[in-house]
Design a protein around this motif. Structure first.
Motif, PDB file in Angstrom:
ATOM      1  N   LEU A   1     155.643 -10.714  71.744  1.00  0.00           N
ATOM      2  CA  LEU A   1     155.828  -9.448  72.456  1.00  0.00           C
ATOM      3  C   LEU A   1     154.511  -8.844  72.942  1.00  0.00           C
ATOM      4  O   LEU A   1     154.465  -8.203  73.991  1.00  0.00           O
TER       5      LEU A   1
ATOM      6  N   MET B   1     164.943 -13.042  71.489  1.00  0.00           N
ATOM      7  CA  MET B   1     163.718 -13.167  70.699  1.00  0.00           C
ATOM      8  C   MET B   1     163.358 -14.639  70.519  1.00  0.00           C
ATOM      9  O   MET B   1     162.194 -15.011  70.632  1.00  0.00           O
TER      10      MET B   1
ATOM     11  N   SER C   1     157.036 -12.958  66.182  1.00  0.00           N
ATOM     12  CA  SER C   1     157.745 -12.091  67.129  1.00  0.00           C
ATOM     13  C   SER C   1     156.786 -11.094  67.765  1.00  0.00           C
ATOM     14  O   SER C   1     156.790 -10.903  68.982  1.00  0.00           O
TER      15      SER C   1
ATOM     16  N   LEU D   1     163.411  -8.074  65.510  1.00  0.00           N
ATOM     17  CA  LEU D   1     162.307  -9.031  65.524  1.00  0.00           C
ATOM     18  C   LEU D   1     162.567 -10.258  64.668  1.00  0.00           C
ATOM     19  O   LEU D   1     161.776 -11.193  64.670  1.00  0.00           O
TER      20      LEU D   1
ATOM     21  N   TYR E   1     169.726  -9.208  69.852  1.00  0.00           N
ATOM     22  CA  TYR E   1     168.325  -9.544  70.114  1.00  0.00           C
ATOM     23  C   TYR E   1     167.943 -10.947  69.664  1.00  0.00           C
ATOM     24  O   TYR E   1     166.869 -11.425  70.002  1.00  0.00           O
TER      25      TYR E   1
ATOM     26  N   LEU F   1     161.902 -15.826  73.822  1.00  0.00           N
ATOM     27  CA  LEU F   1     160.555 -15.286  74.015  1.00  0.00           C
ATOM     28  C   LEU F   1     159.540 -16.013  73.142  1.00  0.00           C
ATOM     29  O   LEU F   1     158.466 -16.397  73.600  1.00  0.00           O
TER      30      LEU F   1
END
Length: 110
Positions: A20, A99, A16, A85, A95, A102
């Motif tokens: 990011l 996540m 994670s 995360l 999230y 991503l």
């Protein structure tokens, strides 16, 4: 603790953070492992692993509780606290899906 300061492919937290911080730390995904269900399980090259570890040591703090068998307790904590995360057990977190997207996008960018 060593899992999170070791290799990225063995730590959901590191994957994670890598996704990011990819641009800031100039990270590139490599060593994609997994299946169609979990395509975002990836690693970093050695230099990337070192940059991420340095960033973590400089920017994060940690505490822990020692348990004989932490698996069930860890999952329960994650399910109740919904840490942003964690994309595995944080079911119901707002999230979780972003996540996952991503991380999968970062893994595919290699």
């Amino acid at each position: 603790m060593n899992d999170h300061l070791g290799r990225t492919r063995g730590s959901a937290l590191r994957r994670s953070l890598a996704a990011l911080l990819a641009e800031e730390l100039n990270l590139r995904a490599s060593l994609i492992i997994g299946t169609r269900k979990r395509p975002s399980k990836f690693g970093l090259d050695q230099a990337g692993e070192e940059r991420l570890t340095r960033w973590m040591l400089s920017n994060l703090s940690v505490t822990w509780v020692s348990l004989v068998d932490p698996g069930d307790d860890e999952e329960a904590l994650i399910r109740n606290l919904h840490p942003p995360l964690n994309d595995v057990h944080a079911v119901g977190s707002m999230y979780r899906v972003p996540m996952r997207v991503l991380r999968a996008s970062f893994a595919a960018s290699r």
